[in-house]
Design an enzyme around this catalytic site. Structure first.
Site, PDB file in Angstrom:
ATOM      1  N   GLU A 174      -5.772   7.236  -1.123  1.00 43.05           N
ATOM      2  CA  GLU A 174      -5.637   6.053  -0.270  1.00 43.05           C
ATOM      3  C   GLU A 174      -6.367   4.849  -0.864  1.00 43.05           C
ATOM      4  OE1 GLU A 174      -3.730   5.713   2.256  1.00 43.05           O
ATOM      5  OE2 GLU A 174      -3.115   7.800   2.442  1.00 43.05           O
TER       6      GLU A 174
ATOM      7  N   HIS B 138       1.662   4.355  -3.024  1.00 44.22           N
ATOM      8  CA  HIS B 138       1.714   5.821  -2.978  1.00 44.22           C
ATOM      9  C   HIS B 138       2.909   6.337  -3.775  1.00 44.22           C
ATOM     10  CE1 HIS B 138      -1.561   6.606  -0.291  1.00 44.22           C
ATOM     11  NE2 HIS B 138      -1.066   5.889   0.696  1.00 44.22           N
TER      12      HIS B 138
ATOM     13  N   ASP C  68      -4.778   1.269  -1.915  1.00 44.63           N
ATOM     14  CA  ASP C  68      -5.330  -0.030  -1.500  1.00 44.63           C
ATOM     15  C   ASP C  68      -5.503  -0.951  -2.703  1.00 44.63           C
ATOM     16  OD1 ASP C  68      -5.440   0.636   1.160  1.00 44.63           O
ATOM     17  OD2 ASP C  68      -7.574   1.165   1.163  1.00 44.63           O
TER      18      ASP C  68
ATOM     19  N   HIS D  92       0.832  -1.201   0.000  1.00 43.11           N
ATOM     20  CA  HIS D  92       0.000   0.000   0.000  1.00 43.11           C
ATOM     21  C   HIS D  92       0.873   1.260   0.000  1.00 43.11           C
ATOM     22  CE1 HIS D  92      -3.230   2.791   1.376  1.00 43.11           C
ATOM     23  NE2 HIS D  92      -2.240   3.327   2.073  1.00 43.11           N
ATOM     24  N   GLU D  93       1.879   1.281   0.870  1.00 41.91           N
ATOM     25  CA  GLU D  93       2.769   2.440   0.932  1.00 41.91           C
ATOM     26  C   GLU D  93       3.586   2.582  -0.350  1.00 41.91           C
ATOM     27  OE1 GLU D  93       2.423   4.549   3.248  1.00 41.91           O
ATOM     28  OE2 GLU D  93       1.083   3.289   4.433  1.00 41.91           O
TER      29      GLU D  93
END
Length: 424
Positions: free
Chosen positions: A358, A282, A362, A278-279
């Site tokens: 976000e 980004h 995901d 997930h990070e």
């Protein structure tokens, strides 16, 4: 004027507090919509009755305190001008030195100190609540140390920025806001570069990840995403909190992949990998840079509107407050007041953009890991350890949440799992 200010402040703030209390403790219900009952997003399926009760209580109290504190800073800045404190601070600085590069930092220090002292009871109440509900494990002395570090770091940065700002106000009466914005761009980039290696270590101890097998798996994910990372960092957060987190921040050679030790202790490796994916998402989707671009654009409009509102305010009320021009350092509380109100007004748009980013991260993570079970498990564990409200009131979601609610996130992952099962 002073008496009127006190009376109206007490009446309006009391009414505001009453309405907040009714909203959070009477008008908004708990539980989940019928469509989510029995699904993985239903907290009753992964939380005990006691955990669910504590989650609802903790969320309500924290939300109440957060919203209660929102206008307090505005009241302080307005009160500083109404009671002439701003002029007292200005005169004190002038007695110390005739040089503005001394007077302005002194004014910033006095105003920052006063604001911090007046807001301290509310900050302490939030900290006490977090300790009482088992979220925070941090001792009072450690918490105060972090508060003081935050104060002085913030002061040094603000003293520098405000000194330059008021120099520009005196030099360029009509275009100071534009020159200030231009100078803010390299400053914001520099701070983004500096944050992981200078500021973050002031608060916590960072070490290389001890679990080398897990580090290799994370670096493999990073390599697939073309992230130039050579190691993964572990930060000791268990001495401060039971919450879990992980992040990728920084730019260039200062980029850092960081895991909280609480995350490592409570999640299985496959769940940690989803969180890291997930990070990584980004980074891959350039959210760090889009966020920087968003801050730059917001700063442009913030300074532009602040310039016009300050000019109008000084013309209309400056005589009552003891200043006649924007470049007078006594106007700093007015500058802060306008800027914080503009920030609050724009926050629903900023948070909506953040929630969308976000959600994209995901989706990227689930596509990358192809493990819906681990993804759902990680969010469920995050909810339990942080006593998060999976379905917060609308006011909280739209004015506080930079992430989708846990219910929305888990439901999205469960829907992905159902689609994959049908494909098989």
């Amino acid at each position: 004027m002073k008496k009127r200010f006190v009376i109206w402040t007490l009446i309006l703030f009391s009414l505001y507090g009453l309405l907040l209390g009714l909203y959070f403790f009477q008008w908004t219900g708990v539980g989940v919509p019928p469509a989510y009952e029995g699904t993985a997003a239903d907290p009753a399926t992964f939380m005990t009755d006691r955990e669910l009760q504590l989650s609802q209580e903790y969320s309500r109290y924290q939300n109440f305190l957060s919203f209660l504190g929102e206008p307090l800073e505005w009241i302080i800045y307005l009160g500083v001008m109404v009671f002439g404190v701003s002029l007292v601070f200005k005169n004190f600085g002038e007695r110390i030195s005739r040089f503005s590069f001394v007077q302005i930092p002194m004014f910033v220090l006095l105003l920052s100190t006063l604001t911090s002292i007046l807001l301290f009871p509310l900050d302490y109440a939030r900290r006490w609540l977090s300790v009482e509900y088992g979220i925070s494990t941090q001792s009072f002395s450690s918490w105060m140390r972090d508060e003081l570090i935050g104060f002085w770091v913030g002061y040094v940065i603000m003293a520098l920025l405000i000194t330059v700002l008021y120099f520009l106000m005196r030099k360029f009466q009509k275009r100071w806001w534009l020159f200030a914005w231009v100078l803010m761009i390299p400053f914001l980039i520099f701070m983004m570069y500096l944050q992981p290696v200078v500021i973050d270590p002031l608060y916590n101890d960072f070490t290389e990840l001890q679990d080398k097998q897990l580090e290799e798996k994370i670096l493999t994910l990073a390599d697939e995403a073309e992230i130039p990372a050579e190691r993964v960092y572990e930060v000791n957060m268990s001495e401060k909190t039971n919450s879990m987190n992980a992040y990728v921040n920084g730019i260039g050679s200062n980029l850092r992949i960081v895991l909280w030790d609480t995350t490592l202790e409570r999640l299985q490796d496959k769940e940690v990998l989803f969180i890291m994916a997930h990070e990584i998402g980004h980074y891959v989707m350039n959210h760090l840079y889009w966020n920087l671009a968003g801050v730059i654009v917001a700063t442009f409009f913030g300074l532009y509107f602040t310039y016009h509102l300050m000019k109008w305010s000084v013309r209309k009320w400056g005589g009552k407050f003891g200043f006649s021009k924007i470049s007078d350092i006594a106007t700093l509380p007015l500058f802060y007041l306008i800027l914080t109100i503009l920030s609050f007004v724009s926050s629903p748009v900023e948070l909506a953009i953040s929630r969308n980013a976000e959600t994209d991260a995901d989706r990227y993570a689930i596509e990358m890991t192809q493990d819906p079970e681990a993804a759902i498990g990680s969010f469920q564990e995050l909810t339990v350890n942080g006593l998060s409200d999976v379905n917060p009131p609308a006011l909280v979601k739209y004015l506080r949440y930079g992430h989708p609610t846990m219910m929305e996130r888990i439901h999205m992952l469960e829907s992905y799992q159902d689609v994959e099962i049908k494909k098989e």
